[in-house]
Design an enzyme around this catalytic site. Sequence first.
Site, mmCIF file in Angstrom:
data_model
loop_
_atom_site.group_PDB
_atom_site.id
_atom_site.type_symbol
_atom_site.label_atom_id
_atom_site.label_comp_id
_atom_site.label_asym_id
_atom_site.label_seq_id
_atom_site.Cartn_x
_atom_site.Cartn_y
_atom_site.Cartn_z
ATOM 1 N N GLY A 127 0.830 -1.200 0.000
ATOM 2 C CA GLY A 127 0.000 0.000 0.000
ATOM 3 C C GLY A 127 0.866 1.252 0.000
ATOM 4 N N GLY A 155 -0.486 4.946 -1.135
ATOM 5 C CA GLY A 155 -1.542 5.637 -0.400
ATOM 6 C C GLY A 155 -1.027 6.864 0.330
ATOM 7 C CD GLN A 156 -3.562 11.172 4.134
ATOM 8 O OE1 GLN A 156 -4.359 10.367 4.633
ATOM 9 N NE2 GLN A 156 -3.573 12.445 4.448
ATOM 10 C CG ASP A 173 -0.662 0.578 -3.743
ATOM 11 O OD1 ASP A 173 -0.515 1.496 -2.910
ATOM 12 O OD2 ASP A 173 -1.775 0.052 -3.977
ATOM 13 C CB ILE A 174 -3.719 -2.725 -5.986
ATOM 14 C CG1 ILE A 174 -4.570 -3.677 -6.844
ATOM 15 C CG2 ILE A 174 -4.305 -1.315 -6.011
ATOM 16 C CD1 ILE A 174 -4.363 -5.127 -6.538
ATOM 17 N NE ARG A 175 -5.388 1.853 -8.780
ATOM 18 C CZ ARG A 175 -6.083 1.550 -7.669
ATOM 19 N NH1 ARG A 175 -5.700 2.044 -6.501
ATOM 20 N NH2 ARG A 175 -7.133 0.739 -7.727
ATOM 21 C CE1 TYR A 213 -10.737 3.789 9.344
ATOM 22 C CE2 TYR A 213 -9.916 2.228 7.741
ATOM 23 C CZ TYR A 213 -9.706 3.257 8.636
ATOM 24 O OH TYR A 213 -8.430 3.746 8.817
HETATM 25 C C1 VAH Z 1 -10.696 7.893 7.641
HETATM 26 N N1 VAH Z 1 -8.538 9.012 7.439
HETATM 27 O O1 VAH Z 1 -11.196 9.023 7.629
HETATM 28 C C2 VAH Z 1 -9.197 7.800 7.951
HETATM 29 C C3 VAH Z 1 -8.935 7.690 9.429
HETATM 30 C C4 VAH Z 1 -9.533 8.475 11.741
HETATM 31 C C5 VAH Z 1 -9.871 8.541 10.291
HETATM 32 O O2 VAH Z 1 -8.944 6.379 9.849
HETATM 33 O O3 VAH Z 1 -11.313 6.888 7.398
#
Ligand code: VAH
Length: 316
Positions: A9, A12-13, A35-37, A143
């Site tokens: 990854g 990513g950011q 990464d995947i791309r 998440y």
């Molecule tokens: C999100 N940037 O917004 C992430 C983070 C605490 C937020 O995990 O999903």
Amino acid sequence: MHKPILIIGACGQIGTELTIELRSKYGAENVIASDIREGGEALMQSGPFELLDATDYEAVEDVVMHYEIDEVYLMAAMLSATAEKFPMRAWNLNMNSLFNVLNLAKEKKITKVFWPSSIAVFGPNTPKENTPQSTIMEPSTVYGISKQSGERWCEYYHKKYGVDVRSVRYPGLISWKTMPGGGTTDYAVEIYHEALKKGGYECFLDGNTQLPMMYMDDAIRATINLMDCPTENIKVRSSYNLGGMSFTPKQMADSITQHIPDFEITYAPDFRQEIADSWPSSIDDSAAREEWDWEPRFNLEQTTIEMLDNLKTIQK
Ligand code: VAH
């Protein structure tokens, strides 16, 4: 010489900046980005890169064995806002990538793992102010559920199989080198870009929504400090609370107005407001401070100066 590191990854950011920092610390050839791309030109030209699906065990194992990887930073994940749109894809990516890396460590094919959790593990019943390291965790997002589950599995693999896995609960992260991808805290990056381009920003959260946030340089330093810490110092093997600063979109806008007097913010809360309302407004990170000397360095004003100065340079 440091043994090879794999960042999964890496585009990513967080992954982008982690790759840059680890390559400057340990040598570019010692840090394999994947990464995947493919990522941006700078990342792709700064050292070895592999296209890699983190959910494909054999593919991850092949890269680990080919480069004789010792440590893995698993940064691939689907973040909170996008995960609400694609729950099963989010669960698959966030969980199966973790199982792949934990199982490689269990089989002694790698020796150390970093895995990012998030303040999203907390939910509407969690104490909002100065949220403790150990407290009620009833996440109400896909998440957050994946991060809470992941924390339990990290602790299980450490206790059952001796896996050296380390983790922090990142707050919202603010950086200028990359755009964030699909998070609820993305407003805290978008606002600076829009302030410079348009002189205004329509925020998708209510102006009084206080959330824990951190400047990316602090997050990268915390991550590497935790990984460098002697294993005997680490008492938390689920994930450490990590605090930097806490502020509202209105406070962020006021900070920008100090530098761009005509800047105007408007508010149009969307589905992400409910996600943000379920999260803490500030974090108690005393365990990280006591056990591995964590100390943030950037406050909101310093963050605003860093963001505006660097974005002005790259937007020229
Ligand atoms: C999100 N940037 O917004 C992430 C983070 C605490 C937020 O995990 O999903």
